[in-house]
Write a protein that holds these residues in place. Structure first.
Motif, mmCIF file in Angstrom:
data_model
loop_
_atom_site.group_PDB
_atom_site.id
_atom_site.type_symbol
_atom_site.label_atom_id
_atom_site.label_comp_id
_atom_site.label_asym_id
_atom_site.label_seq_id
_atom_site.Cartn_x
_atom_site.Cartn_y
_atom_site.Cartn_z
ATOM 1 N N THR A 1 0.827 -1.210 0.000
ATOM 2 C CA THR A 1 0.000 0.000 0.000
ATOM 3 C C THR A 1 0.858 1.255 0.000
ATOM 4 O OG1 THR A 1 -1.766 -1.194 1.124
ATOM 5 C CG2 THR A 1 -1.853 1.210 1.205
ATOM 6 N N VAL A 2 1.884 1.283 0.841
ATOM 7 C CA VAL A 2 2.771 2.456 0.896
ATOM 8 C C VAL A 2 3.438 2.689 -0.453
ATOM 9 C CG1 VAL A 2 4.920 3.353 1.898
ATOM 10 C CG2 VAL A 2 3.143 2.407 3.387
ATOM 11 N N MET B 1 2.967 5.831 -3.000
ATOM 12 C CA MET B 1 4.183 6.561 -3.388
ATOM 13 C C MET B 1 4.318 6.628 -4.905
ATOM 14 S SD MET B 1 8.088 5.524 -2.501
ATOM 15 C CE MET B 1 9.425 6.142 -3.516
ATOM 16 N N SER B 2 4.103 5.514 -5.572
ATOM 17 C CA SER B 2 4.286 5.483 -7.027
ATOM 18 C C SER B 2 3.303 6.391 -7.757
ATOM 19 C CB SER B 2 4.179 4.050 -7.559
ATOM 20 O OG SER B 2 2.864 3.564 -7.436
ATOM 21 N N GLN B 3 2.170 6.672 -7.117
ATOM 22 C CA GLN B 3 1.186 7.583 -7.699
ATOM 23 C C GLN B 3 1.431 9.037 -7.315
ATOM 24 O OE1 GLN B 3 -3.015 6.031 -7.510
ATOM 25 N NE2 GLN B 3 -1.986 4.561 -6.164
ATOM 26 N N GLY B 4 2.399 9.258 -6.427
ATOM 27 C CA GLY B 4 2.687 10.616 -5.974
ATOM 28 C C GLY B 4 1.742 11.107 -4.896
ATOM 29 N N ILE B 5 1.049 10.193 -4.237
ATOM 30 C CA ILE B 5 0.123 10.568 -3.171
ATOM 31 C C ILE B 5 0.922 10.629 -1.875
ATOM 32 C CG2 ILE B 5 -1.921 9.895 -1.861
ATOM 33 C CD1 ILE B 5 -2.902 8.548 -4.503
ATOM 34 N N GLY C 1 10.238 7.292 -9.130
ATOM 35 C CA GLY C 1 10.763 8.649 -9.215
ATOM 36 C C GLY C 1 11.456 9.072 -7.934
ATOM 37 N N TRP C 2 12.642 9.629 -8.108
ATOM 38 C CA TRP C 2 13.454 10.035 -6.962
ATOM 39 C C TRP C 2 12.773 11.104 -6.107
ATOM 40 C CZ3 TRP C 2 16.856 6.663 -5.765
ATOM 41 C CH2 TRP C 2 17.882 6.957 -4.862
ATOM 42 N N PRO C 3 12.144 12.124 -6.712
ATOM 43 C CA PRO C 3 11.451 13.130 -5.890
ATOM 44 C C PRO C 3 10.340 12.530 -5.025
ATOM 45 C CG PRO C 3 11.802 13.984 -8.086
ATOM 46 C CD PRO C 3 12.150 12.523 -8.125
ATOM 47 N N LYS C 4 9.676 11.500 -5.525
ATOM 48 C CA LYS C 4 8.648 10.834 -4.724
ATOM 49 C C LYS C 4 9.284 10.155 -3.520
ATOM 50 C CE LYS C 4 5.549 10.140 -8.611
ATOM 51 N NZ LYS C 4 5.044 9.189 -9.596
#
Length: 108
Positions: free
Chosen positions: A48-49, A53-57, A91-94
């Protein structure tokens, strides 16, 4: 058998405004899906985490799921490894954003 997960957040927040959505949230997503024993709760929390994260939430819902992960036995070392691994793909920023929340949750 682990403790059954019961969720009321949908009904608490949206019960009168969107009762069908609240039902799906509380009874299906958390009531059925989260209580499915084919995947252990610790793995489910990590999935879930990294999905959020992968969606940028990176809002309060992610912080809730990080707390849930910690409360279900995910260690600091494990969450750091999961976030780092996912950052290469999502993505690194995420990764940076999630680490800011994870540092708060695992501050102790």
């Amino acid at each position: 058998m682990s403790k059954k997960i019961v969720q009321t957040a949908g009904r608490d927040a949206l019960g009168e405004f969107a009762p069908e959505f609240a039902h799906y949230n509380d009874d299906v997503l958390f009531g059925e899906n989260w209580n499915n024993t084919d995947i252990d709760i610790k793995t489910r929390c990590i999935i879930t985490v990294v999905s959020l994260m992968s969606q940028g939430i990176c809002d309060s819902s992610l912080k809730h799921h990080l707390l849930n992960a910690k409360n279900n036995g995910v260690t600091k070392k494990e969450i750091v490894a999961a976030i780092t691994h996912t950052a290469f793909y999502a993505g690194w920023p995420k990764g940076w954003a999630v680490f800011n929340l994870a540092k708060e949750v695992w501050a102790d």
